[in-house]
Write a protein that holds these residues in place. Sequence first.
Motif, short mmCIF file in Angstrom:
data_model
loop_
_atom_site.label_atom_id
_atom_site.label_comp_id
_atom_site.label_asym_id
_atom_site.label_seq_id
_atom_site.Cartn_x
_atom_site.Cartn_y
_atom_site.Cartn_z
N SER A 1 0.87 -1.52 0.06
CA SER A 1 0.07 -0.07 -0.06
C SER A 1 0.38 0.78 -0.08
N SER A 2 2.24 1.05 -0.26
CA SER A 2 2.90 2.38 -0.45
C SER A 2 2.80 2.92 -2.17
N VAL A 3 2.19 2.13 -2.26
CA VAL A 3 1.03 2.95 -3.89
C VAL A 3 0.43 3.27 -3.90
N ILE B 1 -9.65 8.58 0.23
CA ILE B 1 -8.71 7.52 -0.01
C ILE B 1 -9.16 6.17 -0.01
N ILE B 2 -9.33 6.00 -0.56
CA ILE B 2 -10.12 4.04 -0.30
C ILE B 2 -9.02 3.40 -0.39
N LYS B 3 -9.21 2.29 0.26
CA LYS B 3 -8.32 1.06 0.49
C LYS B 3 -8.99 -0.05 -1.01
N LEU C 1 -4.94 -1.60 -2.53
CA LEU C 1 -4.41 -0.98 -3.71
C LEU C 1 -4.71 0.38 -3.11
N LEU C 2 -4.68 1.44 -2.39
CA LEU C 2 -4.80 2.43 -2.52
C LEU C 2 -5.58 3.84 -3.37
N TRP C 3 -6.25 4.49 -3.32
CA TRP C 3 -6.74 4.69 -4.55
C TRP C 3 -7.52 6.43 -3.77
N MET C 4 -6.37 7.58 -4.60
CA MET C 4 -6.69 8.92 -3.84
C MET C 4 -7.50 8.99 -5.13
N PHE C 5 -9.01 10.23 -4.77
CA PHE C 5 -9.79 10.48 -5.56
C PHE C 5 -9.90 12.35 -5.05
N HIS C 6 -9.22 12.48 -6.57
CA HIS C 6 -9.18 14.47 -5.78
C HIS C 6 -9.19 15.25 -6.59
#
Length: 147
Positions: free
Chosen positions: A79-81, A127-129, A134-139
């Motif tokens: 999850s560092s990505v 941010i969701i996992k 996998l982490l996804w950032m919605f911005h």
Amino acid sequence: MAKLYSYLSFDNAKESMDYYKEVFGATLLKRNPMDENMAKEWGMPTDNLENTTIHGGFVVLGNTIFCSDRFGEGEAFSSSVTLMLDFNSEDAEEVAALDKLYKAVTESGVEIIDPLEEKFWGGKMGIIKDKYGLLWMFHAQPYSKLV
């Protein structure tokens, strides 16, 4: 000029690609299963090759992500990505697309790390996992506030 793409490895990329199609609305580019000669060369079993993926790709909101199975003893990505979907918040249609995708994804049972909401810096972020960690950032942030 070179382009930088995300390339992820999964225990079962075929299953993962189906997940991203269903949950994120991804479109599938292609998926190439391993052939028998390649499997033998890599010391892999030759049964069930139609469910393997030597190379695949899918598109989320116009962004290409490539993937394959994790062959051998390789470790899973961590999850560092984080993958960031960045929207132009000065475009009402893009902000609506951000909200729509975030709602669809979070209704699928992902872990919400940080809810999508307005932030102190003037942008909107969440941010969701996902199912695979996998982490996804919605911005979204007005570009005029970036400079």
